[in-house]
Design a protein around this motif. Structure first.
Motif, PDB file in Angstrom:
ATOM      1  N   LEU A  29       0.838  -1.203   0.000  1.00  0.00           N
ATOM      2  CA  LEU A  29       0.000   0.000   0.000  1.00  0.00           C
ATOM      3  C   LEU A  29       0.874   1.254   0.000  1.00  0.00           C
ATOM      4  O   LEU A  29       0.581   2.222  -0.724  1.00  0.00           O
ATOM      5  N   CYS A  30       1.933   1.259   0.814  1.00  0.00           N
ATOM      6  CA  CYS A  30       2.828   2.422   0.869  1.00  0.00           C
ATOM      7  C   CYS A  30       3.452   2.695  -0.504  1.00  0.00           C
ATOM      8  O   CYS A  30       3.571   3.854  -0.925  1.00  0.00           O
ATOM      9  N   ALA A  33       0.846   4.128  -2.847  1.00  0.00           N
ATOM     10  CA  ALA A  33       0.475   5.495  -2.471  1.00  0.00           C
ATOM     11  C   ALA A  33       1.609   6.490  -2.691  1.00  0.00           C
ATOM     12  O   ALA A  33       1.387   7.704  -2.649  1.00  0.00           O
ATOM     13  N   VAL A 173      -2.576   3.138   8.213  1.00  0.00           N
ATOM     14  CA  VAL A 173      -2.243   2.107   7.226  1.00  0.00           C
ATOM     15  C   VAL A 173      -2.323   0.726   7.867  1.00  0.00           C
ATOM     16  O   VAL A 173      -2.921  -0.211   7.322  1.00  0.00           O
ATOM     17  N   TYR A 204     -11.838   2.931   8.719  1.00  0.00           N
ATOM     18  CA  TYR A 204     -10.576   3.199   8.038  1.00  0.00           C
ATOM     19  C   TYR A 204     -10.572   4.564   7.362  1.00  0.00           C
ATOM     20  O   TYR A 204     -11.623   5.076   6.938  1.00  0.00           O
ATOM     21  N   ASP A 205      -9.388   5.100   7.238  1.00  0.00           N
ATOM     22  CA  ASP A 205      -9.155   6.289   6.416  1.00  0.00           C
ATOM     23  C   ASP A 205      -9.718   6.003   5.027  1.00  0.00           C
ATOM     24  O   ASP A 205      -9.321   5.039   4.367  1.00  0.00           O
ATOM     25  N   LEU A 208      -7.242   5.541   2.067  1.00  0.00           N
ATOM     26  CA  LEU A 208      -6.499   4.285   2.136  1.00  0.00           C
ATOM     27  C   LEU A 208      -7.400   3.098   1.805  1.00  0.00           C
ATOM     28  O   LEU A 208      -6.980   2.154   1.112  1.00  0.00           O
TER      29      LEU A 208
END
Length: 508
Positions: A29-30, A33, A173, A204-205, A208
């Motif tokens: 994910l990082c 993003a 995250v 969750y955000d 994200l």
């Protein structure tokens, strides 16, 4: 750090490497993003250590709900930001095995006290994690993020009710990716992606969650083709940090404290074993390398205990055959956890054999004396002596003299090696009939003698009433002492006080 993640898997009743898998999802994910390297590094460590404080309140969870591991397993898949979902789970476990006529009273009690209990419970997890992670020398961002382990995007988390951007991005995250890994594994990847969409902007955000919903299917496919241990180590932030000498010993001592906080009856157990085993090894003529290895193995020998429920460890009575079967698994799990790291694997033959006996009556392999290393014999005898001289849920502590008598009986029947048992007893000061009394040093933290007595009992999980009964004081006076102790040592929960007591050698 990856081995710490395995210990957290045990605490939640999950297959080993589950938390490593969630770390890999977080890294994917990082990358998608486009987060900067500093944030990616923080996410990496937070994903591995998110539940570092969980052993600190396993006892309290088991006291209310029974099997703490079964409860924690449930928390991985329910919607922690939905109060109704959380309450359903709490009622399910609190009423399990109870008579139907008790259910209404239990539910009423939960509704009245659940919020305050949850605040204290999750504050304990955060406080213990903070104390442990400080000693590991990680970046400040990791410590900051772990303070928000149990918060949720919509503010329905604990202990502070932080919401939205108040929660550090690294933890947002990890909130998402750890839930996604668990739901995908327990149900299906499709159900995990559905949860990401359904819980966006609540649990969750939303940004994200949308990113995961769009890419998660591919990430799950890639994850299934990976070896999680190797893949996580490959992604370790640079520069890679190698622990040696005193720095390694401190990290292993952090592991020992993480392990022993699992039960108030085991506080300080591994530290005591490490010192006593090393002393006994010297008496037997071991060189510095062997002495160091035996001490380090002793710090880690109970790693597998994190997989056994506190409803067993803290039971005030004999175990059933089935319960003892679960206990016997802990040495095998210790072996499995340590063998993944070459450096820790070298400690495994001693650490995982601490319940083997010279006559072959031990577990988990049933090895005879000539099939185990000298260090394993030393640790086995040490573990018995320390266990005997420590209060347990089902019995008071033996005196040193009574423990020595029992150790010599075991040696006479062939359960322990005679020479090894005598070395351990000599190291423990039980070789002479009247060992010299040691001069007491000033108590740490500015505590009075009475406050030390109260802290020792509180760390063992006793209530204020039980402490009062032991010390012949009123519960109110006992609570007064506890609050003074907390203020002096700078903590706010029982588990954090127990960890402080372990770190400052107040518990012996």
């Amino acid at each position: 750090m990856a081995t710490f993640a395995l210990g957290q898997d045990n605490a939640f009743g999950q297959p080993l490497e589950s938390q490593l898998r969630s770390c890999l999802l977080a890294m994917a994910l990082c990358e998608e993003a486009g987060f900067d390297p500093e944030l990616r590094d923080t996410v990496y460590w937070v994903a591995l250590l998110r539940y570092l404080g969980w052993t600190g309140h396993a006892h309290e969870i088991a006291t209310v709900f029974g099997d703490d591991i079964a409860v924690l397993a449930e928390t991985l898949v329910f919607d922690a930001a939905d109060p109704a979902d959380v309450m359903r789970a709490m009622v399910k476990f609190a009423t399990a095995g109870r008579a139907p006529e008790e259910h209404e009273r239990i539910v009423a009690s939960l509704r009245e006290g659940a919020h305050d209990w949850a605040v204290n419970n999750f504050a304990t997890g955060c406080e213990v994690a903070d104390m442990l992670v400080q000693r590991l020398g990680l970046a400040p961002g990791v410590r900051e993020a772990l303070a928000f382990t149990y918060e949720r995007w919509n503010g329905n988390g604990f202990p502070t009710g932080a919401r939205g951007d108040e929660i550090p991005l690294a933890m947002r995250v990890v909130h998402l990716t750890q839930d996604m890994e668990a739901i995908a594994r327990h149900v299906s990847p499709a159900e995990a992606l559905k949860a990401a969409r359904d819980r966006r902007d609540r649990t969750y955000d939303p940004e994200l969650a949308d990113l995961f919903a769009a890419n998660g299917r591919t990430w799950f496919d890639v994850l299934d083709k990976m070896d999680p241990w190797d893949a996580v180590l490959e992604r370790e932030p640079e520069p890679h940090r190698i622990l040696e000498g005193a720095e390694l010993d401190e990290a292993l001592t952090v592991a020992a404290d993480f392990i022993d906080l699992k039960s108030p009856y085991r506080a300080g157990h591994s530290r005591r074993c490490a010192q006593l085993a090393a002393d006994a090894a010297r008496l037997l003529g071991a060189g510095d390398t062997e002495v160091t290895a035996v001490g380090r193995a002793a710090l880690l020998h109970e790693f597998g205990t994190t997989a056994v429920s506190n409803s067993i460890w803290d039971m005030r009575g004999p175990l059933t055959r089935a319960e003892f079967d679960r206990v016997e698994l802990h040495t095998m799990l210790s072996e499995q956890m340590l063998r993944r790291s070459p450096a820790l694997a070298a400690l495994g033959p001693v650490a995982a054999a601490h319940h083997e006996k010279a006559d072959g009556s031990g577990y988990h392999r049933g090895l005879h004396g000539d099939a185990t290393e000298r260090g394993a014999h030393i640790l086995s005898a040490t573990d018995i002596y320390v266990g005997l001289t420590t209060e347990r849920a089902d019995r008071p502590a033996f005196t040193g003299g009574h423990a020595a008598t029992e150790m010599r009986r075991l040696a006479s029947t062939g359960v322990l090696e005679h020479k090894t048992a005598e070395a351990v007893l000599t190291a423990a000061g039980q070789s002479a009939p009247h060992p010299p009394a040691s001069r007491r040093s000033p108590h740490p933290g500015g505590l009075s003698r009475r406050e030390v007595e109260v802290l020792q009992l509180a760390a063992r999980g006793l209530t204020t009433r039980e402490i009062g009964d032991r010390l012949y004081i009123s519960p109110k006076t006992a609570d007064h002492h506890i609050q003074h102790v907390y203020s002096k040592i700078g903590v706010s929960t029982r588990a954090a006080a127990a960890l402080w007591a372990i770190q400052h050698d107040v518990i012996r």
